[in-house]
Structure formats: structure tokens, C-alpha cells
Design a protein around this motif. Sequence first.
Motif, PDB file in Angstrom:
ATOM      1  N   ALA A  42      40.280  17.387  29.346  1.00  0.00           N
ATOM      2  CA  ALA A  42      39.481  18.497  28.801  1.00  0.00           C
ATOM      3  C   ALA A  42      39.465  19.684  29.758  1.00  0.00           C
ATOM      4  O   ALA A  42      39.638  20.836  29.348  1.00  0.00           O
ATOM      5  CB  ALA A  42      38.057  18.019  28.524  1.00  0.00           C
ATOM      6  N   MET A  43      39.286  19.418  31.047  1.00  0.00           N
ATOM      7  CA  MET A  43      39.203  20.525  32.014  1.00  0.00           C
ATOM      8  C   MET A  43      40.544  21.261  32.129  1.00  0.00           C
ATOM      9  O   MET A  43      40.570  22.490  32.255  1.00  0.00           O
ATOM     10  CB  MET A  43      38.760  20.003  33.385  1.00  0.00           C
ATOM     11  CG  MET A  43      37.300  19.586  33.426  1.00  0.00           C
ATOM     12  SD  MET A  43      36.161  20.930  33.048  1.00  0.00           S
ATOM     13  CE  MET A  43      36.119  21.776  34.626  1.00  0.00           C
ATOM     14  N   ASP A  99      49.699  17.182  27.057  1.00  0.00           N
ATOM     15  CA  ASP A  99      51.008  17.055  27.690  1.00  0.00           C
ATOM     16  C   ASP A  99      50.849  17.175  29.204  1.00  0.00           C
ATOM     17  O   ASP A  99      51.640  17.780  29.897  1.00  0.00           O
ATOM     18  CB  ASP A  99      51.970  18.124  27.152  1.00  0.00           C
ATOM     19  CG  ASP A  99      51.346  19.513  27.200  1.00  0.00           C
ATOM     20  OD1 ASP A  99      50.246  19.647  27.779  1.00  0.00           O
ATOM     21  OD2 ASP A  99      51.963  20.450  26.667  1.00  0.00           O
ATOM     22  N   LEU A 100      49.761  16.587  29.680  1.00  0.00           N
ATOM     23  CA  LEU A 100      49.496  16.673  31.114  1.00  0.00           C
ATOM     24  C   LEU A 100      50.456  15.797  31.901  1.00  0.00           C
ATOM     25  O   LEU A 100      50.792  14.691  31.484  1.00  0.00           O
ATOM     26  CB  LEU A 100      48.076  16.193  31.412  1.00  0.00           C
ATOM     27  CG  LEU A 100      46.952  17.222  31.457  1.00  0.00           C
ATOM     28  CD1 LEU A 100      45.704  16.558  32.016  1.00  0.00           C
ATOM     29  CD2 LEU A 100      47.323  18.429  32.292  1.00  0.00           C
ATOM     30  N   ASP A 101      50.866  16.292  33.043  1.00  0.00           N
ATOM     31  CA  ASP A 101      51.690  15.538  33.975  1.00  0.00           C
ATOM     32  C   ASP A 101      50.961  14.238  34.360  1.00  0.00           C
ATOM     33  O   ASP A 101      49.806  14.286  34.796  1.00  0.00           O
ATOM     34  CB  ASP A 101      51.893  16.420  35.226  1.00  0.00           C
ATOM     35  CG  ASP A 101      52.797  15.758  36.257  1.00  0.00           C
ATOM     36  OD1 ASP A 101      53.030  14.537  36.163  1.00  0.00           O
ATOM     37  OD2 ASP A 101      53.258  16.487  37.146  1.00  0.00           O
ATOM     38  N   PRO A 102      51.598  13.088  34.188  1.00  0.00           N
ATOM     39  CA  PRO A 102      50.939  11.822  34.559  1.00  0.00           C
ATOM     40  C   PRO A 102      50.447  11.814  36.007  1.00  0.00           C
ATOM     41  O   PRO A 102      49.462  11.158  36.330  1.00  0.00           O
ATOM     42  CB  PRO A 102      52.033  10.769  34.356  1.00  0.00           C
ATOM     43  CG  PRO A 102      53.007  11.393  33.421  1.00  0.00           C
ATOM     44  CD  PRO A 102      52.930  12.881  33.628  1.00  0.00           C
ATOM     45  N   THR A 120      43.783  20.974  40.759  1.00  0.00           N
ATOM     46  CA  THR A 120      43.840  19.625  40.169  1.00  0.00           C
ATOM     47  C   THR A 120      43.001  18.624  40.966  1.00  0.00           C
ATOM     48  O   THR A 120      42.374  17.738  40.385  1.00  0.00           O
ATOM     49  CB  THR A 120      45.299  19.126  40.093  1.00  0.00           C
ATOM     50  OG1 THR A 120      45.882  19.252  41.385  1.00  0.00           O
ATOM     51  CG2 THR A 120      46.101  19.938  39.106  1.00  0.00           C
ATOM     52  N   GLU A 121      42.941  18.786  42.304  1.00  0.00           N
ATOM     53  CA  GLU A 121      42.119  17.870  43.102  1.00  0.00           C
ATOM     54  C   GLU A 121      40.635  18.060  42.765  1.00  0.00           C
ATOM     55  O   GLU A 121      39.864  17.104  42.708  1.00  0.00           O
ATOM     56  CB  GLU A 121      42.312  18.107  44.613  1.00  0.00           C
ATOM     57  CG  GLU A 121      43.608  17.568  45.178  1.00  0.00           C
ATOM     58  CD  GLU A 121      44.793  18.484  44.885  1.00  0.00           C
ATOM     59  OE1 GLU A 121      44.560  19.649  44.488  1.00  0.00           O
ATOM     60  OE2 GLU A 121      45.933  18.027  45.032  1.00  0.00           O
ATOM     61  N   GLU A 122      40.255  19.313  42.575  1.00  0.00           N
ATOM     62  CA  GLU A 122      38.842  19.583  42.291  1.00  0.00           C
ATOM     63  C   GLU A 122      38.439  19.024  40.922  1.00  0.00           C
ATOM     64  O   GLU A 122      37.348  18.488  40.746  1.00  0.00           O
ATOM     65  CB  GLU A 122      38.568  21.086  42.382  1.00  0.00           C
ATOM     66  CG  GLU A 122      38.624  21.572  43.838  1.00  0.00           C
ATOM     67  CD  GLU A 122      38.604  23.098  43.974  1.00  0.00           C
ATOM     68  OE1 GLU A 122      38.123  23.574  44.999  1.00  0.00           O
ATOM     69  OE2 GLU A 122      39.103  23.795  43.057  1.00  0.00           O
ATOM     70  N   ILE A 123      39.343  19.138  39.966  1.00  0.00           N
ATOM     71  CA  ILE A 123      39.054  18.578  38.635  1.00  0.00           C
ATOM     72  C   ILE A 123      38.951  17.055  38.726  1.00  0.00           C
ATOM     73  O   ILE A 123      38.044  16.441  38.153  1.00  0.00           O
ATOM     74  CB  ILE A 123      40.126  19.033  37.620  1.00  0.00           C
ATOM     75  CG1 ILE A 123      39.933  20.529  37.314  1.00  0.00           C
ATOM     76  CG2 ILE A 123      40.043  18.205  36.336  1.00  0.00           C
ATOM     77  CD1 ILE A 123      41.011  21.135  36.432  1.00  0.00           C
ATOM     78  N   ALA A 124      39.852  16.446  39.489  1.00  0.00           N
ATOM     79  CA  ALA A 124      39.792  14.982  39.664  1.00  0.00           C
ATOM     80  C   ALA A 124      38.494  14.578  40.358  1.00  0.00           C
ATOM     81  O   ALA A 124      37.875  13.563  40.002  1.00  0.00           O
ATOM     82  CB  ALA A 124      40.999  14.502  40.474  1.00  0.00           C
TER      83      ALA A 124
END
Lengths: 235, 419
Positions: A197-198, A148-151, A220-224
Amino acid sequence: MPWLRQHGIAVVAFFLATAVAADEFGDPAAGEKVFRKCRACHQVGEGAKHRIGPHLNGLFGRAAASHEGFRYSKALARVGDSGLEWHADTLDDFLENPRSLASGTRMSFPGLKKEKDRLDLIAYLRQFSDDPADIPEADPTASPVDHDLDPAILALEGDPEYGEYLSSECKTCHQASGGDDGIPSIVFWPEEDFVIAMHAYKNKKRPHPVMQMLAGRLNTEEIAALAAYFATLEE
Amino acid sequence: MSFNRRAFLGTSVALTATLAAPMVRGQGKPRVVVVGGGAGGATAARYLAKDSKGAIDVTLIEPTRRYYTCFFSNLYLGGFKQMEDLGHSYGGLAASGVNVVHDWAVGVDRDAKTVSLAGGGSLPYDKLILSPGIDFVEGAVEGWDLSAQNAMPHAYKAGSQTELLKAQLMAMPQGGTFAMVAPPNPYRCPPGPYERVSMVAHFLKQNNPTAKIIVADPKPKFSKMALFQEGWADHYEGMVDWIGEDFGGGNVSVDPGAMTVTIDGEVTKVDVANVIPAMKAGRIADMAGVTDGNWAPVNAADMSTKADPDVYVLGDASSQGDMPKSGFSANSQAKVCANAVRGALTGSKVFPAKFSNTCWSLIATNDGVKVGATYEATPEKIAKVDGFISQTGESSDLRKATYEESEGWYTGITSDMLG
């Protein structure tokens, strides 16, 4: 694919299929349930695409690691080049212990120890190995990952240079070569799957204390950035 | 990883040039000298060479030609690993562009910015990274010094000492006594002595089940204590006698000639004595003048020493704050340091420091446990952010998965360090 080779493989597949006695053949409905273990990485059925693993349509009779456009581990590519084809018997060996056939495969899966599970799964996959035109009667495959992640999070474009620096923390355990013994491979994942997953670790939905802790302090930027880096990592 | 001729020639030529013109500076590529090819030094050298893509001359000074990991060496004592499983060559580093010099660094001139070698000559540096591991504090255990390390091995630097301790363990008479003198804090690998007790107990249970293990410990408690004590009770009931500080475990002397260990006045004749003395930074850190007491204080943001902004200290030898002295920590610190050093020398982007550590320990077959944490750089120190530890009473499946994970980590970190 040349006509002769295609038909040659079909003939081989036919003989192998008939070589397996009817009472040894598995139950496709039960196999569909077993396939849930595979769904995090593999799609099968109409519209199936490559995800973390390649799609599994048309598997029977195909040479291992032969999909154009999917980056296989060197180990699996090697056994494919050496002539391994997917049939009931080779799939049975592979599914029992993936590393027995390809010791460096990136398929992070310990194997199915129960023979019935393997037979059922092979019977299920067999349904998607006829001519692709026959596939539409199959039920649509469920989405491989529920989330249910924010698009907006999924749409973020990561900075691979920052990802490379951050990835050094991952590489203490996860091998850059994609090798997998005891700790799963994380290279060449589709970026979306990586991000999902992260965030699942970060939100403590996936249960691993080390990963929860490490993902927990990534924004979120680091995961991206990590997803962008690992998706493009050169072997 | 192949060791190809081109990389080899490149290494030799670069080294010759370096040795021939030791005092020329301010022209050509910036030079980094790394002393010590363990988890800190090898990682720093590899990342600097790899990420600078040839823009930095990286030289690693390491006396041994083959690296035996201290991590997992207890598993060799327990029979879970062969010595060869722990050995690694430096060929991969050389092939990735690091000048690997097998020699001892015997001095640092911080004014001239040179490192002198035991084999003669000296190497100039713009940045010097010291990752020398540990040495032992002289006189830390009464009756023991380095000349006694054959009679009473420390086996806390992996290799011949580890093999010696294993040989002594195998030669123990039935029903004999194995004694360990455990070190005071801080020391390399906090769970290490207790994993070793577990592995020795595992070996003895199979080969010498009436033997006893005595541990004299100057500390009141130790890393993963509840997990180890639960494991000893479950797997090795009655075999391990741990004598902590409260019962005089810190009041110890040994007699290597008579093979006796005296704990709080009580003399015990032993068959094997594993003496792990108090530790300090590897000697070169002291010789470089960057230590304060036993360790080298560093700045958390980049691992530079408080004494000299161009000299960095990684891993066990550093005094940095909250991180335990472990191979994982050294590897983590090395990456932060390499990023900062490369930025300082080539202007590449420097990202904020992030550190992490996980220590796995094996208690018995397929009974693995772990402890870990994440850390950040503050102006004062490397400070803990978050952590976790295995729980007592975990399922055997989880413990098995934890052990398998540790094997995956071993493969991961050794290829991350050495290519």
C-alpha cells in the motif's frame, strides 16, 4: 468446537436462512462482483487466509470476532463476547454501516447503502459457509492486491524501533488504538500488505494527496520499518 | 483512558519531591519541564514520558484544567460542534506518567536552570521545552487592547472568548453587521480567520440572512484564498465583503465604546467586531530571554533555541522557517524535539527530523478543503519539501470526504497529544 454448540449454531443458521424469503435472497454471481470492494482486506474460498481482515469462510453462524489467531478491534471483540453472531440479518446491518454494530471497528469501510448489493453479497458469502469440505468447487479467489513490487522490497526486514519513531508522523491522523472515523485504521496489517500500500502511494498509484506526499519521501527501508512496527503494535 | 489511583499518587509524590529539593542536581533521573499543554507541549510531554519508560521525570505546567482546542473552534461558531466536543482533560497525560502541574510559569532562570511558578516554588530542569502559543502585540490595532476583549473579542484562544463571540453572533439584530479585523503575517492558523468568516456566514445564512460580514485585512492575499472566495460566492453570495490591503484593509482603527470600525477613513457602526490583532510568542518565551523580536528562533534539527541549547520552543511561539503556525505543525515539531531531548538525556537513538503539516478548513456543510506539506531540517531553517492543496471546482463527494477526514484527524491528534 463442542459437538452440541456446532450443531446448535447450524440449527440456528438453518432457521435464519429459511426465515429469509426466497425472493429476498440475493444473487451470488452479482455478489461476487460486490465482493471486489472487500477483496483488498478479506479473502474467501479455498485457501483463504487472514489478511488485513479475517478470512470469511464459514462465516454464517459464527460468533463475531471468534477466529483464533486474528487480532480484532476491542470493539468487535466486545460485541462478539456479547453474543453477536453472523447471520443474514446481522450481516445485513453490519454491511450497511459497520460502525452501527461496532463503533470502534477497524474495518475501514463506509458500508453498502444499496439493499440489493448487501443481499447479493450475503448470498455470495453464504456459499463459503457450508462444511469446509464443500468449498473446493468454488473458483480460486483472486489475489487481493495486484502489484508489481520487486520481491527484494517485500523481503526487506524493517527495524521496528525506527518504525516507531517514523510512526509518530502517522499517528497525528491515524489512531494508535486502531479507531477509525474518517481516517482508516492502519494497525495490525500484514507487513506485506502495508508495504504494498505504501509503495502504491509513493508511486502515485493510490490516489490520496496527503498519503502520496508522505509516502513519497519514505525510502524502502523506512516503509519496511513502519510495516514492522504497525504489524506488532501493542494495544 | 482511566485515571487510576496509583498513577495519581505517583504524580503527587514525584511533584512533592521535586518541589522539596529544587536545587539538587546531577543525581537521580534527568528532568524535563514543559510549559504549555497545547498541541506542542502536551505531545512533547506525552512522548517523552511514554518513550523514556520512566527514565525521565517529565513535568507539564499548564494553568487551565481543561483544554479547549483552538482547532475546530470555528466549527463551534458555525454550529457544527458543541463547546464540550472541543474540551479535553489532562487525566490521560497524568496517567501516562507526566506530572501535570496546574499553575502559571512566571519566570525562567536559565543560569540556575529553574522555572518559577505563580503559586510559589520553582522547578529545576535539565531541559526546558516552552510551548506557550501566542499573545497579542500591544497597540497592533488602534483603539483595541486586552481590556476591550469583551466588547470586541479576539476568540483566537479557544474557550470563554469563543463562547463570547458566539453569544454576540446569536444576539446580532436582523440585517446587522459583523466585522472582522484580520491579523498580519505571521500568525496562528493561517486559514483560521477565513474559515471563521465561512462559519459565521453559515450561521447567519440560517439565522440572519440579511446580515453582512466585513473583513478588514492588512494582507493582499491569504491562505486557500481561491478556495474560500469560491465557497463564499457559492454558498453565501453577497454576504462577505473582504477588504484587502489594496483597498485600505490595513488602515484600521476601532472604538469599542461606540462599536465602530474605521477602515481607510470610513467609519462603520457594527454589531459584532472580532478583532484578531498581530501576534507574538506567548509571554514566557520573552521572559526566558529566548525571543528575537516577536518570536523565538530555533534550530530546525531539534527545536532548540538559538539562544540556549537546553531551552526548546515549539509551535506558534517559534520562528523556524517554512512551517505554518498550526496545531498539526506543533504536534509534528514536538515529536522531533522529544526524540532529540530523550536522546540527549538518556543516550537513546536520535533519528533524523521529519516534519509535516495539513490544515483542513470547513467552508459550508460537508464542504471541506485542505492544504499541506512536508518539511525537513536544514542548517538554516525548517524547509518545505513537497506540498499539495485542494482544487477549486472539486466534486461534492470529495469535499465531503475531506471534511470527514478532518474529523478523523481531530480524533487522531487529540488522542496523540493527550493519550
